[in-house]
Write an enzyme that holds these catalytic residues in place. Structure first.
Site, short mmCIF file in Angstrom:
data_model
loop_
_atom_site.label_atom_id
_atom_site.label_comp_id
_atom_site.label_asym_id
_atom_site.label_seq_id
_atom_site.Cartn_x
_atom_site.Cartn_y
_atom_site.Cartn_z
N SER A 1 42.06 38.55 40.47
CA SER A 1 42.04 38.98 41.86
C SER A 1 43.43 39.32 42.39
O SER A 1 43.59 40.23 43.21
CB SER A 1 41.41 37.89 42.73
OG SER A 1 42.14 36.67 42.62
N GLU B 1 45.77 40.53 27.46
CA GLU B 1 46.93 40.36 28.33
C GLU B 1 48.18 40.00 27.52
O GLU B 1 49.26 40.52 27.79
CB GLU B 1 46.64 39.27 29.36
CG GLU B 1 45.63 39.70 30.42
CD GLU B 1 45.22 38.57 31.34
OE1 GLU B 1 44.77 38.88 32.46
OE2 GLU B 1 45.32 37.39 30.94
N GLY C 1 48.90 38.46 36.78
CA GLY C 1 48.93 37.23 37.52
C GLY C 1 49.07 36.05 36.58
O GLY C 1 49.36 36.21 35.39
N ALA C 2 48.85 34.85 37.08
CA ALA C 2 48.94 33.65 36.25
C ALA C 2 48.13 32.54 36.89
O ALA C 2 48.00 32.47 38.12
CB ALA C 2 50.40 33.21 36.08
N GLY D 1 44.44 33.23 31.44
CA GLY D 1 43.16 33.28 30.76
C GLY D 1 41.99 32.79 31.58
O GLY D 1 40.87 32.72 31.08
N GLY D 2 42.25 32.46 32.85
CA GLY D 2 41.14 32.04 33.71
C GLY D 2 40.06 33.09 33.83
O GLY D 2 38.89 32.77 33.99
#
Length: 227
Positions: free
Chosen positions: A31, A105, A84-85, A97-98
């Site tokens: 997101s 990635e 993102g992270a 990796g969520g």
């Protein structure tokens, strides 16, 4: 995400200044990246810059296409990755990796000339796995039980990721994910290597790739540049 929108707008203005015609973007998933793309695209359109990108997932491909980014095949390298992270430590190591796209990635980040990581301030911690954040481990389905046992021997607490109705979650590569809890990690690169060496592990969501620039986005509309 909307609470970070003013800060993302500022990050987009900063990132846009380094993007020109011909810059090939590697697009992470999630997101935050989607929000950044939505803020970035109009800024570049106003400058007459044509955007081209390699997406890491179907989710971000759709967002990119809706925002005027032309999708091109991955040919081995990209100019700039925006991603993102799930967590960022004080040395700018990451858990990712969520959203399930950790393999693609990491491939994009490892082949990039520059990497920009954007995350809300709550994602920053002294050590990875602080606050119960887990490390996603992508595993070939055949090896899910043996890898689970090996991760447990390393002190991890792996749980297979499931869909809301209880069915196994599969990545776009056809693999499963073991979301694995560890004690706060002192040496992320060492653990990354140990997990990656387990037979059946395709990729691990610890990212120690350098150099990178991290943008810590605050809810008050400001952001901090790290790295």
């Amino acid at each position: 995400m909307e609470r970070l929108r003013p800060g993302l707008r500022g990050v987009a203005e900063k990132v846009a200044s380094s993007i020109n015609n011909g810059t090939l973007l590697g697009l992470g998933s999630g997101s935050t990246v989607a929000g950044l793309i939505e803020e970035l695209s109009p800024l570049l359109v106003m400058r007459g810059v044509s955007l081209i990108g390699v997406p890491s997932s179907t989710q971000i491909e759709r967002v990119a296409t809706e925002n005027g980014i032309s999708i091109v095949p991955f040919t081995g390298s990209v100019d700039l990755v925006i991603d993102g992270a799930d967590q960022v430590d004080r040395r700018l190591n990451l858990i990712k990796g969520g959203g399930g796209a950790l393999l693609r990635e990491k491939v994009l980040m490892s082949s990039a000339k520059r990497v920009a990581i954007v995350a809300g301030e709550e994602k920053f911690a002294a050590k990875l796995c602080s606050g119960g954040v887990k490390v996603p481990v992508e595993v070939t389905p055949f090896a899910r039980k043996s890898v689970k046992a090996k991760l447990s021997q390393m002190g991890g607490a792996p749980e297979e990721r499931l869909l809301p109705k209880g069915y196994p979650y599969f990545t776009e590569n056809g693999n499963v994910i073991l979301d694995t809890g560890f004690a706060p990690i002192d040496e992320p690169a060492a653990l990354e290597g140990r997990v990656k060496n387990v037979p059946g592990v395709v990729e691990v969501g610890i990212f120690t790739i350098k150099p990178l620039t991290a943008y810590k986005v605050r809810e008050n509309g400001t952001f901090e540049v790290l790295g």
